[in-house]
Design a protein around this motif. Structure first.
Motif, PDB file in Angstrom:
ATOM      1  N   VAL D 388     -11.234 -12.742   1.997  1.00  0.00           N
ATOM      2  CA  VAL D 388     -11.016 -11.966   2.883  1.00  0.00           C
ATOM      3  C   VAL D 388      -9.858 -10.743   2.533  1.00  0.00           C
ATOM      4  CG1 VAL D 388      -9.380 -11.092   5.587  1.00  0.00           C
ATOM      5  CG2 VAL D 388     -10.833 -12.789   4.855  1.00  0.00           C
ATOM      6  N   HIS D 389      -9.909  -9.541   2.391  1.00  0.00           N
ATOM      7  CA  HIS D 389      -9.143  -8.387   1.485  1.00  0.00           C
ATOM      8  C   HIS D 389      -8.307  -8.037   2.470  1.00  0.00           C
ATOM      9  CE1 HIS D 389     -12.118  -6.712  -1.856  1.00  0.00           C
ATOM     10  NE2 HIS D 389     -12.265  -7.440  -1.804  1.00  0.00           N
ATOM     11  N   CYS D 390      -7.194  -6.863   1.851  1.00  0.00           N
ATOM     12  CA  CYS D 390      -6.404  -6.105   2.187  1.00  0.00           C
ATOM     13  C   CYS D 390      -5.580  -7.127   3.402  1.00  0.00           C
ATOM     14  CB  CYS D 390      -6.697  -5.291   2.989  1.00  0.00           C
ATOM     15  SG  CYS D 390      -7.795  -3.722   2.263  1.00  0.00           S
ATOM     16  N   VAL D 391      -4.654  -7.910   2.613  1.00  0.00           N
ATOM     17  CA  VAL D 391      -3.162  -9.276   3.859  1.00  0.00           C
ATOM     18  C   VAL D 391      -2.694  -8.532   3.480  1.00  0.00           C
ATOM     19  CG1 VAL D 391      -3.437 -11.342   4.444  1.00  0.00           C
ATOM     20  CG2 VAL D 391      -5.157 -10.958   4.671  1.00  0.00           C
ATOM     21  N   GLY D 392      -2.091  -7.818   4.049  1.00  0.00           N
ATOM     22  CA  GLY D 392      -0.823  -7.401   4.144  1.00  0.00           C
ATOM     23  C   GLY D 392      -0.615  -6.198   3.908  1.00  0.00           C
ATOM     24  N   SER D 393      -1.441  -5.545   2.822  1.00  0.00           N
ATOM     25  CA  SER D 393      -1.803  -4.457   2.328  1.00  0.00           C
ATOM     26  C   SER D 393      -2.855  -3.199   3.458  1.00  0.00           C
ATOM     27  CB  SER D 393      -2.831  -4.018   0.397  1.00  0.00           C
ATOM     28  OG  SER D 393      -2.125  -5.665   0.108  1.00  0.00           O
ATOM     29  N   ARG D 394      -2.352  -1.820   3.146  1.00  0.00           N
ATOM     30  CA  ARG D 394      -3.209  -1.371   3.758  1.00  0.00           C
ATOM     31  C   ARG D 394      -3.403  -1.402   5.899  1.00  0.00           C
ATOM     32  NH1 ARG D 394      -9.130   0.007   1.535  1.00  0.00           N
ATOM     33  NH2 ARG D 394      -8.197   1.651   2.987  1.00  0.00           N
ATOM     34  N   ASP D 395      -2.108  -1.962   6.392  1.00  0.00           N
ATOM     35  CA  ASP D 395      -1.846  -2.503   7.652  1.00  0.00           C
ATOM     36  C   ASP D 395      -0.585  -2.232   8.022  1.00  0.00           C
ATOM     37  OD1 ASP D 395      -1.524  -3.453   9.975  1.00  0.00           O
ATOM     38  OD2 ASP D 395      -2.872  -5.657   9.365  1.00  0.00           O
ATOM     39  N   TYR D 402       0.749   0.884   1.878  1.00  0.00           N
ATOM     40  CA  TYR D 402       0.228   1.001   0.333  1.00  0.00           C
ATOM     41  C   TYR D 402      -1.671   0.617   0.297  1.00  0.00           C
ATOM     42  CZ  TYR D 402       3.494  -2.533  -0.694  1.00  0.00           C
ATOM     43  OH  TYR D 402       4.526  -3.535  -1.097  1.00  0.00           O
ATOM     44  N   CYS D 403      -2.249   0.550  -1.027  1.00  0.00           N
ATOM     45  CA  CYS D 403      -2.970  -0.177  -1.488  1.00  0.00           C
ATOM     46  C   CYS D 403      -2.283  -1.251  -2.209  1.00  0.00           C
ATOM     47  CB  CYS D 403      -4.155   0.495  -1.164  1.00  0.00           C
ATOM     48  SG  CYS D 403      -5.418  -0.122  -2.086  1.00  0.00           S
ATOM     49  N   SER D 404      -2.661  -1.880  -3.331  1.00  0.00           N
ATOM     50  CA  SER D 404      -2.110  -3.203  -3.540  1.00  0.00           C
ATOM     51  C   SER D 404      -2.788  -3.179  -5.152  1.00  0.00           C
ATOM     52  CB  SER D 404      -1.699  -5.005  -2.972  1.00  0.00           C
ATOM     53  OG  SER D 404      -0.767  -4.761  -2.389  1.00  0.00           O
ATOM     54  N   ARG D 405      -3.809  -2.708  -4.936  1.00  0.00           N
ATOM     55  CA  ARG D 405      -3.957  -2.403  -6.829  1.00  0.00           C
ATOM     56  C   ARG D 405      -5.019  -3.101  -6.764  1.00  0.00           C
ATOM     57  NH1 ARG D 405      -1.937   0.692  -9.873  1.00  0.00           N
ATOM     58  NH2 ARG D 405      -3.104   2.782 -10.937  1.00  0.00           N
ATOM     59  N   ILE D 406      -4.823  -4.320  -6.992  1.00  0.00           N
ATOM     60  CA  ILE D 406      -5.181  -5.686  -7.931  1.00  0.00           C
ATOM     61  C   ILE D 406      -6.133  -6.426  -7.210  1.00  0.00           C
ATOM     62  CG2 ILE D 406      -3.065  -5.125  -9.866  1.00  0.00           C
ATOM     63  CD1 ILE D 406      -2.416  -7.699  -7.754  1.00  0.00           C
ATOM     64  N   CYS D 407      -5.764  -6.315  -5.393  1.00  0.00           N
ATOM     65  CA  CYS D 407      -6.567  -7.391  -4.691  1.00  0.00           C
ATOM     66  C   CYS D 407      -8.668  -7.378  -4.832  1.00  0.00           C
ATOM     67  CB  CYS D 407      -6.063  -7.828  -3.579  1.00  0.00           C
ATOM     68  SG  CYS D 407      -4.807  -6.343  -3.329  1.00  0.00           S
ATOM     69  N   CYS D 408      -9.121  -6.254  -4.826  1.00  0.00           N
ATOM     70  CA  CYS D 408     -10.168  -5.372  -4.943  1.00  0.00           C
ATOM     71  C   CYS D 408     -10.184  -6.563  -5.772  1.00  0.00           C
ATOM     72  CB  CYS D 408     -10.304  -4.612  -4.994  1.00  0.00           C
ATOM     73  SG  CYS D 408     -10.314  -3.749  -3.448  1.00  0.00           S
ATOM     74  N   MET D 409      -9.774  -6.435  -7.428  1.00  0.00           N
ATOM     75  CA  MET D 409     -10.737  -7.246  -8.511  1.00  0.00           C
ATOM     76  C   MET D 409     -10.495  -8.088  -8.883  1.00  0.00           C
ATOM     77  SD  MET D 409     -12.112  -4.686 -10.143  1.00  0.00           S
ATOM     78  CE  MET D 409     -12.372  -5.519 -12.001  1.00  0.00           C
ATOM     79  N   ILE D 432     -12.197  -3.802   3.186  1.00  0.00           N
ATOM     80  CA  ILE D 432     -12.941  -2.037   4.177  1.00  0.00           C
ATOM     81  C   ILE D 432     -13.319  -1.189   2.841  1.00  0.00           C
ATOM     82  CG2 ILE D 432     -11.459  -0.953   5.063  1.00  0.00           C
ATOM     83  CD1 ILE D 432      -8.903  -2.463   5.164  1.00  0.00           C
ATOM     84  N   ASP D 433     -13.036  -0.458   1.701  1.00  0.00           N
ATOM     85  CA  ASP D 433     -13.413   0.063   0.599  1.00  0.00           C
ATOM     86  C   ASP D 433     -13.082  -1.095  -0.565  1.00  0.00           C
ATOM     87  OD1 ASP D 433     -13.314   2.597   2.219  1.00  0.00           O
ATOM     88  OD2 ASP D 433     -10.989   1.904   2.291  1.00  0.00           O
ATOM     89  N   ILE D 434     -14.197  -1.098  -2.015  1.00  0.00           N
ATOM     90  CA  ILE D 434     -14.011  -1.589  -3.243  1.00  0.00           C
ATOM     91  C   ILE D 434     -13.075  -0.170  -3.727  1.00  0.00           C
ATOM     92  CG2 ILE D 434     -15.078  -2.299  -4.354  1.00  0.00           C
ATOM     93  CD1 ILE D 434     -14.657  -4.561  -2.646  1.00  0.00           C
ATOM     94  N   ARG D 435     -12.206  -1.080  -4.542  1.00  0.00           N
ATOM     95  CA  ARG D 435     -11.308   0.065  -5.557  1.00  0.00           C
ATOM     96  C   ARG D 435     -11.698  -0.697  -6.807  1.00  0.00           C
ATOM     97  NH1 ARG D 435      -6.887   2.195  -1.405  1.00  0.00           N
ATOM     98  NH2 ARG D 435      -8.611   3.107   0.740  1.00  0.00           N
ATOM     99  N   THR D 436     -12.407   0.205  -7.616  1.00  0.00           N
ATOM    100  CA  THR D 436     -12.330  -0.297  -8.844  1.00  0.00           C
ATOM    101  C   THR D 436     -11.983   0.834  -9.582  1.00  0.00           C
ATOM    102  OG1 THR D 436     -14.352   0.158  -8.590  1.00  0.00           O
ATOM    103  CG2 THR D 436     -14.170  -1.972  -7.995  1.00  0.00           C
TER     104      THR D 436
END
Ligand SMILES: Cc1cc2nc3c(=O)[nH]c(=O)nc-3n(C[C@H](O)[C@H](O)[C@H](O)COP(=O)(O)OP(=O)(O)OC[C@H]3O[C@@H](n4cnc5c(N)ncnc54)[C@H](O)[C@@H]3O)c2cc1C
Ligand SMILES: Cc1cc2nc3c(=O)[nH]c(=O)nc-3n(C[C@H](O)[C@H](O)[C@H](O)COP(=O)(O)OP(=O)(O)OC[C@H]3O[C@@H](n4cnc5c(N)ncnc54)[C@H](O)[C@@H]3O)c2cc1C
Ligand code: SF4
Ligand code: SF4
Ligand code: SF4
Ligand code: SF4
Ligand code: SF4
Ligand code: SF4
Ligand code: SF4
Ligand code: SF4
Lengths: 286, 146, 177, 652
Positions: D388-395, D402-409, D432-436
């Motif tokens: 599950v992405h973005c837990v605690g981020s973008r929320d 903010y986006c935590s920048r490392i969790c997608c990867m 939600i979005d993939i940031r690579t």
């Protein structure tokens, strides 16, 4: 403790036993309830899906009546509870609306009455006071506490944690009943859909019964007449519709507490349930 | 001085890092604007003492402009927040004593906004020209500056 | 309709519709999404695009159970349940015929009871609704059971001060929406 | 009376084409105090400069006004001319006839001419009130403090020390390494994290120029740029590290077992312990909260078995002072405390719902399961794993905006690891979005998709336990449908927040934090490793969420900045600073409140409190001068008297 009692329409009809058991249990716990004279309907879902004004003005009259009594309100019906709380918050947030409502009612609000759900009222008595009344522990019975939507959502009016509510479990702890951890406790039963969108509602009811069956609940416990009506009265229809064979009795919190307090099951209105609770009660020798 | 010859006189306090640079950029870009403005360079809009503004009016300025970096972009972290607070109070005070708000303006102009600088000056000069010479302070000079 | 509709709904519901980034958490938690023609996040999307026509005639508005799950969990503070309520107001204005059956009909009948008696007359309400839905025989066995357990009253039990209740309803009518 | 010289520049036709420069010079010559005025084609050219220098000598000028272009362009040039001519360089005032006059008023020559004269009058008025100024000089202590021993601190310490500068490195945990040493592999190249970080840890320990304090914290920082006095609290370890040989007998014999925090309670450790096998230093500490000897006074096993006699139950915290010239902060991050916020995911009550960092330990060969991916609840291999992405981020509701920048990867990496170890397993990733956006990142993500990992675009609304399954209710917004998955293991891509204690450290150091609590850089683009406080630099995730490549780049950048500063013998500080007229100061300290650089201190003399400016810290903004009611605070080069004189000159 003395509270203004707002039964609401359901407790005068379909949920008669909730009214009976709440009054009875309250009396035994030293909780004095004075029915609000000439109370009116809170408007329920019908009002808030039709007009923002009605959704606030109808409960506002009840709040005003209680203010006249100088008492905080106990609202055992979860729907009424949520509508009263929502109206309170709206009157606080929107002075213009408050003015209009006051105009329509010919009354003013100071906004000092507080509104309690049955959960809050009982929890306030404290574990010791409850434990002192328990004469017939319910050891061995496994129940799934069901909160539904209205008691815990939206967060602004919630009487407990919206995601992991625990008040019922806390209140029942002195009865030694086994409260199960399950995923259905705050899922929606579709009360507002049972007339307008029957099949959808039956689906939701099935999901909750299924979740309760998964954790081998002997019974469900609820504090809402609408949930009770859906889960108890509609169980047969669910079985017919989905080909299932659920037979899970549904207690009101006040009833289960009353049994543990040694009160007469008939006085608690247990005879008027659709799904017979006898089997569950026999398990604990009641 | 007769009314016909009258030209508005505007004193501008500009932050070295932003608005002064914007005025430089307006020059480099040849964005012309009316020559009625005279610039005093300060390190930061927070260096502008309300007293300077009052003195300018007392000495016969028809308008005063203070300009600094955009909020959040201050070279000195938060100087422009201080400036905003102080100058806001001054604006209220001047309004209270009956000065037209257009005579004392505060703007946030970054070093890249040469055109905005020129525009700001144009608009301000136009407004002050319509208001005419600033007489208010000539009369109360003694009270305000002491 | 577009621009106007968008800002009108926005104003009525007081929400920052543009904030929604279509994460779908509302749809993921919505108990009745399976029965909706437009899922909750799609309702939001249509709103963002100002596509009122589709929205106001959507069945989803009347399938929503007002359970507030979406409102409780939206990471962007969007009160979707309230937005849906607002859309229901607009929908009834745009398509008065929606109140001829289903949930809007029920709401209508329900409020009529409240207007007349100050309280809900459950038996009358059920009968009236089933009659209009042409499902007279529905819930008959249940009704029998309930009557026998005194869970349904045969006669309404109105409030005394009906004038006050009437005032509320007449003030509502004057209310500009 | 000062003797002012005025030099009007034509700038070829740039100024001369619009303004009548000889006329300006003639008019300026009549201003009070002006003893000489002239004009010339190009003042900044060699002959122009010579002209000024000679005039200074010939006419005994002691103030110089150059009416030419913007001081932002040539102030330094003309200051040097003054210096060469033997005059204090701060006795120069420029006025801007080009950018502010001839270039913008070319169409109104007459008015432009009048304005130009007015501008020169202003400059003369100010020049009359200029005083000689001397830049301060501070000697520098050529040592550097690094706070935090994660990969950022390690890299910065090594870079600074390799440049020949002594480093003091303070890490608050018992070992160096930070988060990186806990990781299994690193994206996108999948090299072994410990294999590339432990040699660096060892290099730190061995480096003759690095003084390492572990299990220690910075308690107090005094002084300023170039000369800080730092007090370090060494927490009691109850093990004398000068005697201990790291033989390991003690931790094998210790009877206590407590859940191992580094392994997210997936395993236990003794009370005397090494955090992990490759720890640096590789000597144990006693966890005083759990040691039976220290809590109850009975046990003493480790003391009995230690062959070196290194155990000392009476050890106390000790304080150490270090002098340094610059500070690099590298305190890293913590995971967002999701257990407190996400009730819909169970508030951490389901053992098989774990964080990404716990997953790293699970999959790590030196972790609690030896690298087997199993469910913490029953030790079984999962067949269905949900991320599950973005837990605690973008929320904004429950977490951070903010986006935590490392969790997608890292999630892509984890998904790959599951597929690699358990090829049969089904792997779903809710995003939600993939940031690579890194080098090789998108390619990595595509590869993971090729391996059969299923990406579903939607946030998860609820997770609950049903039997031995976790029911995950999510959505597929691309199809527009709710999705329910019965999973065996759920991994939350938990976001990044500043390390615990970052706020206090910011206060100790006198640096600021941003709205999210990360340390604030001096400029988001152009000064990303500096703080607003000169001499204090930032490296790694303490400045904002960052992966390892970015962390290491920033660490080396911070090191370069620190070295650049420390290699100087002394530093020159601008003389355009505030000063307090002691006679007027009432000690109200209104000035201290507004100073963004903590440059104002209190001095008490003869019982009287007064403000004093620390010149080496003052940046010369002048905010304090306005805050000061009695007018005691002045700014050199922009004094009240000077500015008021300019105002009067312009309004004439
Ligand atoms: C699950 C997970 C997987 C990851 N996988 C990858 C990957 O594959 N590839 C990649 O590039 N990045 C990855 N990262 C990111 C990587 O962990 C960070 O980029 C890196 O750890 C940042 O290093 P740091 O030194 O800035 O911070 P940290 O590693 O947090 O180090 C900070 C150090 O400072 C110490 N400290 C804190 N406060 C103080 C104080 N007040 N005084 C003294 N010491 C203090 C801490 O104890 C710690 O040792 C991953 C992160 C996570 C959470
Ligand atoms: C449309 C667009 C918008 C952007 N917006 C932003 C933004 O808003 N914010 C942001 O942070 N970043 C933005 N960027 C990114 C930003 O432009 C880059 O990060 C930055 O320019 C990189 O700087 P650089 O010095 O590495 O490269 P460059 O800017 O490319 O400079 C390289 C220089 O080297 C010279 N050069 C090349 N080869 C040789 C050679 N063989 N010998 C000598 N000289 C050579 C080139 O002529 C050039 O002057 C944007 C980029 C684009 C394309
Ligand atoms: S949960 Fe909120 S942000 Fe997400 S799709 Fe629904 S309305 Fe939009
Ligand atoms: S309030 Fe309506 S839309 Fe929102 S989750 Fe409940 S049923 Fe779905
Ligand atoms: S037994 Fe002694 S020498 Fe060996 S590791 Fe422990 S403290 Fe060090
Ligand atoms: S004294 Fe403490 S650390 Fe040593 S062996 Fe006993 S419990 Fe462990
Ligand atoms: S990096 Fe990806 S998972 Fe992490 S917060 Fe940003 S978008 Fe979400
Ligand atoms: S390539 Fe550019 S536009 Fe495309 S996703 Fe990456 S950063 Fe965004
Ligand atoms: S504000 Fe002025 S008077 Fe007050 S302490 Fe500072 S310098 Fe002294
Ligand atoms: S001039 Fe600015 S930096 Fe210097 S002491 Fe005053 S407020 Fe601080």
């Amino acid at each position: 403790m003395k509270l203004a009692y707002y039964p609401g329409c359901s407790l005068k009809g379909t949920a008669r036993e909730y009214d009976l058991s709440t009054r009875l249990v309250a009396r035994h716990l030293g909780l004095e309830l004075v029915e609000i004279p000439d109370w009116n309907c809170c408007g329920a879902t019908a009002a808030h899906s039709t007009s923002h004004f009605l959704a606030v003005a109808l409960p506002a009259r009840v709040l005003a009546l209680a203010e006249d009594m100088g008492l905080d309100i106990l609202s055992p019906c979860a729907a009424c509870y949520q509508r009263l709380r929502a109206a309170q918050e709206e009157l606080k947030r929107d002075p213009e609306l408050k003015r209009q409502v006051e105009g329509a009612l010919g009354r003013t609000f100071e906004g000092r009455v507080r509104v309690f759900s049955l959960l809050e009222a009982l929890a306030q008595l404290g574990e010791e006071a409850l434990a002192a009344q328990v004469v017939r522990p319910l050891k061995g019975m496994q129940v799934a506490c069901y909160y539904g939507c209205l008691l815990v959502r939206p967060p602004l009016t919630s009487c407990d944690d919206p995601e992991q509510p625990q008040l019922m479990e806390k209140i029942l702890a002195p009865t030694k009943v086994d409260t199960l951890d399950w995923g259905g406790k705050n899922e929606c039963c579709g009360a507002s859909l049972i007339f307008g969108a029957r099949e959808v509602a039956l689906n939701l009811i099935k999901n909750i019964l299924h979740a309760a069956a998964q954790v081998r609940a002997h019974a469900l416990v609820t504090a809402c007449p609408l949930c009770h009506a859906n889960l108890d009265l509609r169980q047969k229809e669910v079985n017919r519709f989905f080909g299932t064979n659920f037979a899970i009795p549904v207690f009101y919190l006040s009833q289960l507490l009353g049994i543990a307090m040694g009160l007469n099951p008939r006085d608690l209105g247990l005879g008027s349930h659709f799904v017979d609770p006898q089997r569950a009660l026999r398990m604990v020798g009641s | 001085m007769s009314v016909k010859e009258w030209e508005p006189k505007i004193v501008a306090f500009l932050c070295h890092w932003c608005s002064y640079a914007a005025a430089d950029l307006a020059g480099v870009s040849r964005f012309s604007y009316p020559p009625n403005v005279r610039i005093i360079r300060v390190p930061c809009s927070s260096r502008v003492n309300p007293q300077f503004v009052l003195r300018a009016f007392a000495e016969g300025a028809d308008g005063v402009l203070v300009a600094g970096c955009h909020l959040g972009d201050c070279h000195y972290v938060k100087g422009n927040y201080y400036a905003r607070r102080r100058l806001w109070v001054l604006q209220r005070l001047l309004e209270f004593v009956g000065m037209e708000p257009a005579r004392f303006q505060v703007h946030w102009i970054s070093g890249a906004e040469g055109a905005k600088f020129a525009e700001t000056i144009k608009e301000m000069v136009d407004k002050v020209r319509i208001l005419g010479p600033n007489r208010l302070f000539q009369e109360v000079k003694d009270i305000c500056v002491g | 309709m577009n621009e106007n509709f968008w800002s009108e709904v926005n104003r009525a519901a007081g929400q920052k519709i543009t904030h929604c980034y279509q994460c779908g958490k509302c749809t993921a938690g919505c108990p009745v999404a399976f029965a909706m023609d437009y899922k909750p996040h799609q309702i939001l999307r249509l709103l963002q695009l100002g596509r009122g026509e589709e929205l106001l005639s959507s069945r989803a508005l009347w399938v929503c159970s007002s359970c507030q799950t979406c409102t409780t969990r939206c990471p962007c503070h969007i009160d979707l349940a309230r937005l849906i309520d607002t859309l229901r107001f607009f929908s009834r204005q745009a398509f008065p015929q929606v109140t001829r059956h289903g949930m809007p009909l029920f709401n209508e009948v329900f409020l009529r009871s409240v207007k007349r008696y100050g309280r809900v007359y459950e038996l009358g309400l059920t009968l009236q609704f089933n009659l209009k839905e042409r499902k007279v025989w529905r819930d008959l066995d249940l009704g029998h059971f309930m009557l026998s357990r005194r869970k349904l009253r045969l006669l309404p039990e109105p409030v005394e001060n009906r004038k006050e209740v009437a005032q509320i309803f007449s003030a509502e009518k004057e209310e500009p929406r | 009376m000062p003797r002012v010289g005025v030099f009007v520049c034509w700038c070829g036709s740039n100024i001369g084409g619009v303004l009548d420069c000889p006329a300006l010079a003639r008019a300026a010559a009549t201003f009070p105090g002006v003893v000489y005025a002239t004009d010339y084609q190009y003042m900044c050219s060699d002959p122009g400069q010579k002209l000024i220098a000679e005039a200074i000598k010939e006419h005994r000028l002691d103030r110089v006004v150059v009416a030419a272009c913007s001081p932002r362009l040539h102030e330094d040039t003309f200051r040097e001319v003054l210096a060469r001519a033997g005059l204090n360089p701060y006795l120069l005032e420029m006025t801007n006839l080009r950018e502010h006059c001839s270039w913008v008023h070319a169409g109104e020559k007459e008015l432009a001419q009048a304005k130009a004269l007015s501008l020169i009058r202003r400059a003369v008025a100010k020049a009359l009130r200029l005083t000689p100024l001397h830049p301060g000089r501070v000697k520098i202590t050529r040592r550097c403090l690094v706070i935090g021993g994660g990969i950022a601190g390690i890299q910065a310490a090594l870079d600074v020390a390799d440049a020949g500068i002594e480093v003091v490195l303070v890490e608050r945990e018992p070992s160096l390494g930070g988060k990186m040493v806990l990781l299994d592999k690193t994206f996108p190249t999948l090299d072994c994290s410990a294999c590339i970080s432990t040699p660096k840890m060892a290099a730190v320990a061995k480096h003759p120029l690095i003084r390492l304090y572990t299990y220690a914290e910075v308690e107090k920082v005094e002084g300023s740029l170039g000369n800080y006095r730092v007090t370090i609290r060494q927490k009691a370890r109850y093990v004398d590290h000068t005697k201990c040989t790291g033989c390991g007998t003690c931790w094998e014999k210790c009877p206590v077992k407590v859940p191992d925090e580094l392994n997210f309670r997936l395993s236990t450790r003794p009370a005397i312990y090494l955090p992990f096998p490759q720890a640096v230093p590789s000597k144990p500490v006693i966890d005083a909260r759990h040691c039976r000897q220290l809590t109850k006074g009975k046990c003493g096993v480790c003391q009995k078995v230690c062959p070196a006699g290194a155990i000392d139950y009476t050890q106390q915290d000790s304080l150490h002072e270090e002098e340094v010239g610059a500070i690099i902060v590298a305190t890293g991050f913590d995971l967002f405390p999701w257990e407190k916020a996400y009730g819909e995911y169970g508030y951490g009550r389901y053992p098989d719902v774990i964080t990404g960092l716990a997953f790293e330990r699970l999959v790590n060969a030196s972790g609690p399961t030896g690298g087997r991916i199993v469910r913490p609840s029953d030790g079984r291999e999962p067949r269905t794993v949900v991320f599950v992405h973005c837990v605690g981020s973008r929320d904004e509701l429950k977490g951070r905006e903010y986006c935590s920048r490392i969790c997608c990867m890292y999630t892509a990496k984890h998904a790959h690891q599951v597929k690699e170890r358990l090829p049969e397993a089904k792997v779903y990733v809710f995003y939600i979005d993939i940031r690579t956006f890194g080098k090789g990142y998108e390619e990595f993500y595509r590869r993971v998709q090729d391996e059969g990992v299923i990406y579903l675009r939607g946030r998860v609304s609820k997770i609950y336990q049903e039997g031995d399954k976790l029911i995950v209710k999510g959505a597929d917004t691309l199809l527009g449908e709710p999705v329910t998955i019965a999973a065996d293991l759920v991994v939350l891509a938990t976001g990044v927040v500043p390390a615990r204690g970052a706020e206090e450290l910011a206060r100790t150091l006198g640096i600021s934090t941003d709205k999210d609590g990360f340390f604030q850089e001096a400029h988001p683009k152009l000064r990303p490793v500096e703080t607003h406080t000169a001499g204090i630099f930032l490296a790694g995730a303490c400045q904002g969420p960052k992966d390892i490549p970015d962390t290491v780049s920033q660490a080396s950048a911070a090191a370069a900045k620190a070295v650049g500063l420390l290699l100087r013998e002394e530093i020159e500080v601008s003389p355009l600073v505030a000063w307090v007229n002691q006679a007027l100061c009432t000690g109200c300290l209104h000035c201290q409140v507004v100073c963004p650089y903590q440059a104002i201190e209190v001095v008490t003399e003869g019982g009287r409190r007064r403000a004093r400016v620390k010149e080496e810290l003052c940046q010369g903004c002048g905010s304090c001068t306005v805050a000061c009611r009695p007018g005691a605070m002045e700014l050199k080069g922009f004094s009240n008297e000077q500015i008021l004189a300019e105002v009067e000159a312009l309004c004439r």
